[in-house]
Design a protein around this motif. Structure first.
Motif, PDB file in Angstrom:
ATOM      1  N   MET A 189       0.842  -1.175   0.000  1.00 41.14           N
ATOM      2  CA  MET A 189       0.000   0.000   0.000  1.00 41.14           C
ATOM      3  C   MET A 189       0.886   1.236   0.000  1.00 41.14           C
ATOM      4  O   MET A 189       1.870   1.322   0.709  1.00 41.14           O
ATOM      5  N   THR A 190       0.523   2.213  -0.825  1.00 38.19           N
ATOM      6  CA  THR A 190       1.293   3.454  -0.886  1.00 38.19           C
ATOM      7  C   THR A 190       0.516   4.580  -0.238  1.00 38.19           C
ATOM      8  O   THR A 190      -0.712   4.568  -0.184  1.00 38.19           O
ATOM      9  N   THR A 191       1.257   5.528   0.243  1.00 38.56           N
ATOM     10  CA  THR A 191       0.644   6.708   0.845  1.00 38.56           C
ATOM     11  C   THR A 191       0.939   7.903  -0.033  1.00 38.56           C
ATOM     12  O   THR A 191       2.101   8.142  -0.394  1.00 38.56           O
ATOM     13  N   MET A 192      -0.092   8.632  -0.362  1.00 38.49           N
ATOM     14  CA  MET A 192       0.090   9.799  -1.214  1.00 38.49           C
ATOM     15  C   MET A 192       0.657  10.957  -0.383  1.00 38.49           C
ATOM     16  O   MET A 192       0.189  11.214   0.725  1.00 38.49           O
ATOM     17  N   THR A 193       1.658  11.592  -0.920  1.00 34.79           N
ATOM     18  CA  THR A 193       2.240  12.753  -0.266  1.00 34.79           C
ATOM     19  C   THR A 193       1.634  14.003  -0.871  1.00 34.79           C
ATOM     20  O   THR A 193       1.659  14.188  -2.082  1.00 34.79           O
ATOM     21  N   ILE A 194       1.088  14.820  -0.031  1.00 32.87           N
ATOM     22  CA  ILE A 194       0.477  16.061  -0.503  1.00 32.87           C
ATOM     23  C   ILE A 194       1.553  17.142  -0.532  1.00 32.87           C
ATOM     24  O   ILE A 194       2.131  17.476   0.502  1.00 32.87           O
ATOM     25  N   ALA A 195       1.828  17.645  -1.698  1.00 36.57           N
ATOM     26  CA  ALA A 195       2.810  18.728  -1.845  1.00 36.57           C
ATOM     27  C   ALA A 195       2.076  19.979  -2.300  1.00 36.57           C
ATOM     28  O   ALA A 195       1.219  19.916  -3.180  1.00 36.57           O
ATOM     29  N   PRO A 196       2.372  21.085  -1.687  1.00 30.73           N
ATOM     30  CA  PRO A 196       1.687  22.318  -2.109  1.00 30.73           C
ATOM     31  C   PRO A 196       2.076  22.702  -3.535  1.00 30.73           C
ATOM     32  O   PRO A 196       3.223  22.555  -3.936  1.00 30.73           O
ATOM     33  N   ALA A 197       1.108  23.184  -4.275  1.00 25.49           N
ATOM     34  CA  ALA A 197       1.355  23.598  -5.658  1.00 25.49           C
ATOM     35  C   ALA A 197       2.029  24.951  -5.724  1.00 25.49           C
ATOM     36  O   ALA A 197       2.583  25.325  -6.735  1.00 25.49           O
ATOM     37  N   ILE A 198       1.958  25.691  -4.652  1.00 24.23           N
ATOM     38  CA  ILE A 198       2.504  27.045  -4.627  1.00 24.23           C
ATOM     39  C   ILE A 198       3.594  27.117  -3.568  1.00 24.23           C
ATOM     40  O   ILE A 198       3.426  26.626  -2.466  1.00 24.23           O
ATOM     41  N   THR A 199       4.708  27.726  -3.909  1.00 23.84           N
ATOM     42  CA  THR A 199       5.773  27.906  -2.937  1.00 23.84           C
ATOM     43  C   THR A 199       5.851  29.367  -2.542  1.00 23.84           C
ATOM     44  O   THR A 199       5.475  30.251  -3.283  1.00 23.84           O
ATOM     45  N   GLY A 200       6.314  29.615  -1.374  1.00 25.25           N
ATOM     46  CA  GLY A 200       6.500  30.985  -0.921  1.00 25.25           C
ATOM     47  C   GLY A 200       5.265  31.627  -0.331  1.00 25.25           C
ATOM     48  O   GLY A 200       5.311  32.773   0.086  1.00 25.25           O
ATOM     49  N   GLY A 201       4.170  30.921  -0.287  1.00 18.68           N
ATOM     50  CA  GLY A 201       2.975  31.470   0.331  1.00 18.68           C
ATOM     51  C   GLY A 201       2.267  32.544  -0.465  1.00 18.68           C
ATOM     52  O   GLY A 201       1.427  33.258   0.065  1.00 18.68           O
ATOM     53  N   HIS A 202       2.598  32.703  -1.739  1.00 17.95           N
ATOM     54  CA  HIS A 202       1.971  33.723  -2.563  1.00 17.95           C
ATOM     55  C   HIS A 202       0.679  33.214  -3.179  1.00 17.95           C
ATOM     56  O   HIS A 202       0.463  32.016  -3.342  1.00 17.95           O
ATOM     57  N   ASP A 203      -0.153  34.150  -3.540  1.00 15.13           N
ATOM     58  CA  ASP A 203      -1.399  33.883  -4.252  1.00 15.13           C
ATOM     59  C   ASP A 203      -1.070  33.342  -5.653  1.00 15.13           C
ATOM     60  O   ASP A 203      -0.084  33.740  -6.257  1.00 15.13           O
ATOM     61  N   PRO A 204      -1.885  32.440  -6.203  1.00 16.33           N
ATOM     62  CA  PRO A 204      -1.626  31.937  -7.568  1.00 16.33           C
ATOM     63  C   PRO A 204      -1.576  33.054  -8.609  1.00 16.33           C
ATOM     64  O   PRO A 204      -0.874  32.939  -9.615  1.00 16.33           O
ATOM     65  N   ALA A 205      -2.301  34.131  -8.388  1.00 11.59           N
ATOM     66  CA  ALA A 205      -2.280  35.247  -9.335  1.00 11.59           C
ATOM     67  C   ALA A 205      -0.887  35.880  -9.405  1.00 11.59           C
ATOM     68  O   ALA A 205      -0.484  36.390 -10.451  1.00 11.59           O
ATOM     69  N   TYR A 206      -0.147  35.837  -8.310  1.00 15.80           N
ATOM     70  CA  TYR A 206       1.224  36.359  -8.286  1.00 15.80           C
ATOM     71  C   TYR A 206       2.080  35.618  -9.318  1.00 15.80           C
ATOM     72  O   TYR A 206       2.798  36.231 -10.105  1.00 15.80           O
ATOM     73  N   TYR A 207       1.971  34.298  -9.311  1.00 16.82           N
ATOM     74  CA  TYR A 207       2.746  33.493 -10.249  1.00 16.82           C
ATOM     75  C   TYR A 207       2.237  33.648 -11.675  1.00 16.82           C
ATOM     76  O   TYR A 207       3.018  33.570 -12.621  1.00 16.82           O
ATOM     77  N   ALA A 208       0.947  33.880 -11.839  1.00 13.90           N
ATOM     78  CA  ALA A 208       0.402  34.134 -13.176  1.00 13.90           C
ATOM     79  C   ALA A 208       0.979  35.436 -13.733  1.00 13.90           C
ATOM     80  O   ALA A 208       1.319  35.513 -14.920  1.00 13.90           O
ATOM     81  N   GLY A 209       1.116  36.457 -12.905  1.00  9.53           N
ATOM     82  CA  GLY A 209       1.717  37.718 -13.338  1.00  9.53           C
ATOM     83  C   GLY A 209       3.171  37.548 -13.724  1.00  9.53           C
ATOM     84  O   GLY A 209       3.631  38.063 -14.744  1.00  9.53           O
ATOM     85  N   ARG A 210       3.917  36.785 -12.922  1.00 10.35           N
ATOM     86  CA  ARG A 210       5.316  36.510 -13.249  1.00 10.35           C
ATOM     87  C   ARG A 210       5.430  35.770 -14.569  1.00 10.35           C
ATOM     88  O   ARG A 210       6.277  36.080 -15.397  1.00 10.35           O
ATOM     89  N   ALA A 211       4.564  34.789 -14.765  1.00 11.77           N
ATOM     90  CA  ALA A 211       4.599  33.997 -15.992  1.00 11.77           C
ATOM     91  C   ALA A 211       4.279  34.857 -17.210  1.00 11.77           C
ATOM     92  O   ALA A 211       4.920  34.717 -18.255  1.00 11.77           O
ATOM     93  N   ASP A 212       3.311  35.741 -17.086  1.00  8.63           N
ATOM     94  CA  ASP A 212       2.961  36.597 -18.221  1.00  8.63           C
ATOM     95  C   ASP A 212       4.110  37.544 -18.574  1.00  8.63           C
ATOM     96  O   ASP A 212       4.406  37.766 -19.752  1.00  8.63           O
TER      97      ASP A 212
END
Length: 88
Positions: free
Chosen positions: A1-24
């Motif tokens: 049996m395996t256990t799923m590890t939950i990893a946060p999709a966002i690092t640094g505690g920023h809002d996803p919109a912050y990373y969207a702005g950086r990407a744009d």
């Protein structure tokens, strides 16, 4: 049996919109926009974009691009200076 590890999709505690702005900002620079053009676009975002985090991310990437270009220019000038001094 395996256990799923939950990893946060966002690092640094920023809002996803912050990373969207950086990407744009990254995508626009990669497509050929220079720092002056990105700065003008940033001023429009600051004045009118409804998401402050998006504008903050865009600004962070524009400032990083500017610093990268300044560092590159300074390094190239130093190399050119050293080459000229060695040629004497």
């Amino acid at each position: 049996m395996t256990t799923m590890t939950i990893a946060p999709a966002i690092t640094g505690g920023h809002d996803p919109a912050y990373y969207a702005g950086r990407a744009d900002a990254y995508d626009e620079h990669t497509a050929g926009a220079d720092v002056a053009t990105l700065t003008v676009r940033l001023s429009y975002l600051i004045d009118g974009h409804p998401d402050v985090q998006y504008a903050a991310g865009y600004a962070a990437r524009v400032w990083e691009i500017d610093r990268e270009q300044r560092d590159t220019t300074a390094s190239q000038l130093e190399v050119a200076h050293n080459l000229k001094a060695d040629a004497r």
